[in-house]
Design a protein around this motif. Structure first.
Motif, PDB file in Angstrom:
ATOM      1  N   LYS A 177       0.650  -1.246  -0.200  1.00 42.87           N
ATOM      2  CA  LYS A 177      -0.024  -0.192   0.397  1.00 42.87           C
ATOM      3  C   LYS A 177       0.738   1.479  -0.136  1.00 42.87           C
ATOM      4  N   ASP A 178       2.823   1.393   0.967  1.00 46.16           N
ATOM      5  CA  ASP A 178       2.840   2.053   1.225  1.00 46.16           C
ATOM      6  C   ASP A 178       3.699   2.646  -0.352  1.00 46.16           C
ATOM      7  N   THR A 179       3.955   1.305  -1.730  1.00 46.32           N
ATOM      8  CA  THR A 179       4.427   1.476  -2.421  1.00 46.32           C
ATOM      9  C   THR A 179       3.341   1.808  -3.538  1.00 46.32           C
ATOM     10  N   LYS A 180       1.942   1.790  -3.574  1.00 46.77           N
ATOM     11  CA  LYS A 180       0.812   1.970  -3.776  1.00 46.77           C
ATOM     12  C   LYS A 180       1.433   4.013  -3.943  1.00 46.77           C
ATOM     13  N   GLY A 181       1.188   4.070  -2.823  1.00 46.93           N
ATOM     14  CA  GLY A 181       0.592   5.235  -2.379  1.00 46.93           C
ATOM     15  C   GLY A 181       1.920   6.475  -4.016  1.00 46.93           C
ATOM     16  N   LEU A 182       2.895   5.985  -3.382  1.00 45.01           N
ATOM     17  CA  LEU A 182       4.333   6.747  -3.844  1.00 45.01           C
ATOM     18  C   LEU A 182       4.211   6.926  -4.974  1.00 45.01           C
ATOM     19  N   LYS A 183       3.734   5.956  -5.490  1.00 46.03           N
ATOM     20  CA  LYS A 183       3.114   5.646  -6.956  1.00 46.03           C
ATOM     21  C   LYS A 183       2.134   6.691  -7.378  1.00 46.03           C
ATOM     22  N   GLU A 184       1.296   6.795  -6.653  1.00 50.16           N
ATOM     23  CA  GLU A 184       0.455   7.864  -6.910  1.00 50.16           C
ATOM     24  C   GLU A 184       0.276   9.162  -6.551  1.00 50.16           C
ATOM     25  N   GLU A 185       1.513   9.463  -5.731  1.00 49.68           N
ATOM     26  CA  GLU A 185       2.153  10.625  -5.556  1.00 49.68           C
ATOM     27  C   GLU A 185       2.635  11.148  -7.077  1.00 49.68           C
ATOM     28  N   ARG A 186       4.034  10.435  -7.496  1.00 47.17           N
ATOM     29  CA  ARG A 186       4.577  10.641  -8.684  1.00 47.17           C
ATOM     30  C   ARG A 186       3.388  10.928  -9.548  1.00 47.17           C
ATOM     31  N   LYS A 187       3.059  10.242  -9.862  1.00 46.40           N
ATOM     32  CA  LYS A 187       1.822  10.423 -10.555  1.00 46.40           C
ATOM     33  C   LYS A 187       0.618  11.679 -10.966  1.00 46.40           C
ATOM     34  N   LYS A 235       2.409  14.423  -9.336  1.00 45.05           N
ATOM     35  CA  LYS A 235       3.381  15.354 -10.004  1.00 45.05           C
ATOM     36  C   LYS A 235       3.608  15.843 -10.935  1.00 45.05           C
ATOM     37  N   LYS A 236       3.887  14.581 -11.505  1.00 45.84           N
ATOM     38  CA  LYS A 236       3.732  14.356 -13.178  1.00 45.84           C
ATOM     39  C   LYS A 236       3.221  15.327 -14.386  1.00 45.84           C
ATOM     40  N   ARG A 237       1.740  14.988 -13.124  1.00 44.20           N
ATOM     41  CA  ARG A 237       0.729  14.953 -14.176  1.00 44.20           C
ATOM     42  C   ARG A 237       0.829  16.887 -14.003  1.00 44.20           C
ATOM     43  N   LYS A 238       0.886  17.162 -12.248  1.00 44.64           N
ATOM     44  CA  LYS A 238       1.159  18.821 -12.052  1.00 44.64           C
ATOM     45  C   LYS A 238       2.308  19.474 -12.967  1.00 44.64           C
ATOM     46  N   ASN A 239       2.979  18.862 -13.251  1.00 43.33           N
ATOM     47  CA  ASN A 239       4.317  19.603 -13.969  1.00 43.33           C
ATOM     48  C   ASN A 239       4.356  19.355 -15.865  1.00 43.33           C
ATOM     49  N   LYS A 240       3.159  18.807 -15.659  1.00 40.96           N
ATOM     50  CA  LYS A 240       2.399  18.441 -17.413  1.00 40.96           C
ATOM     51  C   LYS A 240       2.031  19.738 -18.290  1.00 40.96           C
ATOM     52  N   TYR A 241       2.681  20.479 -19.300  1.00 42.26           N
ATOM     53  CA  TYR A 241       2.929  21.030 -19.821  1.00 42.26           C
ATOM     54  C   TYR A 241       1.312  21.030 -20.395  1.00 42.26           C
ATOM     55  N   LYS A 242       0.697  22.668 -20.320  1.00 40.72           N
ATOM     56  CA  LYS A 242      -0.773  23.189 -20.351  1.00 40.72           C
ATOM     57  C   LYS A 242      -0.788  23.959 -21.940  1.00 40.72           C
ATOM     58  N   ILE A 243      -1.539  22.728 -22.559  1.00 35.67           N
ATOM     59  CA  ILE A 243      -1.665  24.005 -23.862  1.00 35.67           C
ATOM     60  C   ILE A 243      -2.478  26.040 -24.176  1.00 35.67           C
ATOM     61  N   PRO A 244      -1.393  26.434 -24.785  1.00 39.79           N
ATOM     62  CA  PRO A 244      -2.845  27.500 -24.374  1.00 39.79           C
ATOM     63  C   PRO A 244      -3.953  27.221 -24.983  1.00 39.79           C
ATOM     64  N   PRO A 245      -4.918  27.786 -24.517  1.00 41.60           N
ATOM     65  CA  PRO A 245      -6.168  27.935 -24.973  1.00 41.60           C
ATOM     66  C   PRO A 245      -6.549  29.257 -27.072  1.00 41.60           C
ATOM     67  N   GLY A 246      -7.184  27.908 -27.359  1.00 41.61           N
ATOM     68  CA  GLY A 246      -7.059  28.132 -28.807  1.00 41.61           C
ATOM     69  C   GLY A 246      -5.445  27.569 -29.545  1.00 41.61           C
ATOM     70  N   HIS A 247      -4.547  26.835 -28.974  1.00 41.96           N
ATOM     71  CA  HIS A 247      -3.649  26.169 -29.172  1.00 41.96           C
ATOM     72  C   HIS A 247      -4.398  24.523 -29.502  1.00 41.96           C
ATOM     73  N   THR A 248      -5.069  23.630 -29.326  1.00 39.06           N
ATOM     74  CA  THR A 248      -5.290  22.471 -30.240  1.00 39.06           C
ATOM     75  C   THR A 248      -4.679  21.718 -30.973  1.00 39.06           C
TER      76      THR A 248
END
Length: 145
Positions: free
Chosen positions: A24-34, A36-49
């Motif tokens: 469960k601890d390992t799963k928790g660490l994996k979820e935390e990494r995910k 963080k990764k989503r948080k740092n993901k590049y956000k495409i500006p509106p109108g630039h899809t």
């Protein structure tokens, strides 16, 4: 003998926790990494899809910066490596990708890293399934010589 039972039960001798708890601890660490990764993901500006880029290409607007295809030397290509003037060569063809920078799904940094050079190798490594001729047809500058 006690250690044999602990091993069978999945109990750690060091801290008395079970393998299930450690899992469960390992799963928790994996979820935390995910997260963080989503948080740092590049956000495409509106109108630039991708759909917005496709519409721009379909408009027929010349995004190349040249009136007709030209021959481009490696020296000339190397001059175009900034966010305001970004060219790259892919499979012997040179594209002005300046307009595409804000549309790139992972952000402009990846393109800028390979601007001003023959980017065929890194392009094929990550985009072998993408038809760059269609994607960048209005950005075609000419041929690398």
């Amino acid at each position: 003998m006690l250690s044999i039972f602990k091993n069978l039960l999945g109990t750690s001798e060091e801290d008395g926790t079970t393998q299930e708890a450690n899992s469960k601890d390992t799963k928790g660490l994996k979820e935390e990494r995910k997260r963080k990764k989503r948080k740092n993901k590049y956000k495409i500006p509106p109108g630039h899809t991708q759909q917005d880029w496709d519409a721009l290409v379909a408009s027929g607007k010349n995004l190349s910066g040249v009136e007709s295809p030209i021959s481009v030397t490696a020296e000339e290509l190397a001059k175009h490596c900034s966010p305001d003037d970004c060219w790259m060569a892919i499979r012997g063809k040179v594209y002005n990708v300046t307009a595409y920078l804000p549309y790139h799904p992972v952000g402009p940094k990846k393109i800028l890293k390979h601007s001003g050079v023959d980017a065929t190798k890194p392009y094929l490594k990550h985009h072998d399934w993408v038809n760059e001729e269609e994607l960048l047809k209005t950005s075609f500058v000419g041929y690398l010589v």
